[in-house]
Design a protein around this motif. Structure first.
Motif, PDB file in Angstrom:
ATOM      1  N   VAL A  90       0.866  -1.173   0.000  1.00  0.00           N
ATOM      2  CA  VAL A  90       0.000   0.000   0.000  1.00  0.00           C
ATOM      3  C   VAL A  90       0.905   1.226   0.000  1.00  0.00           C
ATOM      4  O   VAL A  90       1.761   1.366   0.878  1.00  0.00           O
ATOM      5  CB  VAL A  90      -0.922   0.027   1.240  1.00  0.00           C
ATOM      6  N   ASP A  91       0.734   2.097  -0.987  1.00  0.00           N
ATOM      7  CA  ASP A  91       1.588   3.287  -1.019  1.00  0.00           C
ATOM      8  C   ASP A  91       1.051   4.348  -0.073  1.00  0.00           C
ATOM      9  O   ASP A  91      -0.043   4.205   0.497  1.00  0.00           O
ATOM     10  CB  ASP A  91       1.795   3.811  -2.440  1.00  0.00           C
ATOM     11  N   THR A 147      -3.044   3.569  -2.311  1.00  0.00           N
ATOM     12  CA  THR A 147      -3.250   2.651  -3.424  1.00  0.00           C
ATOM     13  C   THR A 147      -2.614   1.309  -3.100  1.00  0.00           C
ATOM     14  O   THR A 147      -1.435   1.246  -2.743  1.00  0.00           O
ATOM     15  CB  THR A 147      -2.630   3.218  -4.721  1.00  0.00           C
ATOM     16  N   ARG A 202      -1.510  -2.626  -4.124  1.00  0.00           N
ATOM     17  CA  ARG A 202      -1.125  -3.513  -5.210  1.00  0.00           C
ATOM     18  C   ARG A 202      -0.809  -4.866  -4.595  1.00  0.00           C
ATOM     19  O   ARG A 202       0.045  -4.953  -3.729  1.00  0.00           O
ATOM     20  CB  ARG A 202       0.106  -2.984  -5.939  1.00  0.00           C
TER      21      ARG A 202
END
Length: 106
Positions: free
Chosen positions: A7-8, A12, A14
């Motif tokens: 998680v950035d 977001t 991925r």
């Protein structure tokens, strides 16, 4: 294959599949996950693969070894759940692991 979610800092997520025996950093690099720079290539000689381990996974991941703790001194915004993901080896029990990347590396 275990799945790892990155998680950035903007939220977001991925999720990628990771090979057992590889590292969380190697899985990120293989899958072009942004936020993991890994300048030293996984030698625990920089802090550019710094992540925060999701609180629910801290015990499963385990504590940082002394060399990793020393390298975390070079990371930005270190927290209690900070780890260098080059030092987190993928095992079946880490299926579902979530890590968060900091706003900036190093």
């Amino acid at each position: 294959m275990p799945k790892i979610t990155y998680v950035d800092h903007a939220g977001t997520a991925r999720t990628v599949e990771a090979d057992v025996g590889s590292t969380v950093m190697e899985a990120a690099i293989r899958n072009n996950v942004p936020g993991i720079d890994a300048e030293c290539g996984g030698a625990c000689a920089c802090a550019t693969c710094h992540v925060y381990v999701d609180a629910e996974w801290v015990d499963a991941v385990g504590p940082a070894e002394p060399m990793e703790q020393d390298m975390l001194d070079f990371a930005s915004d270190v927290r209690a759940t900070s780890r260098l993901c080059c030092q987190i080896r993928i095992k079946p029990e880490l299926d579902g692991l979530t890590v968060i990347t900091p706003a900036r590396q190093g």
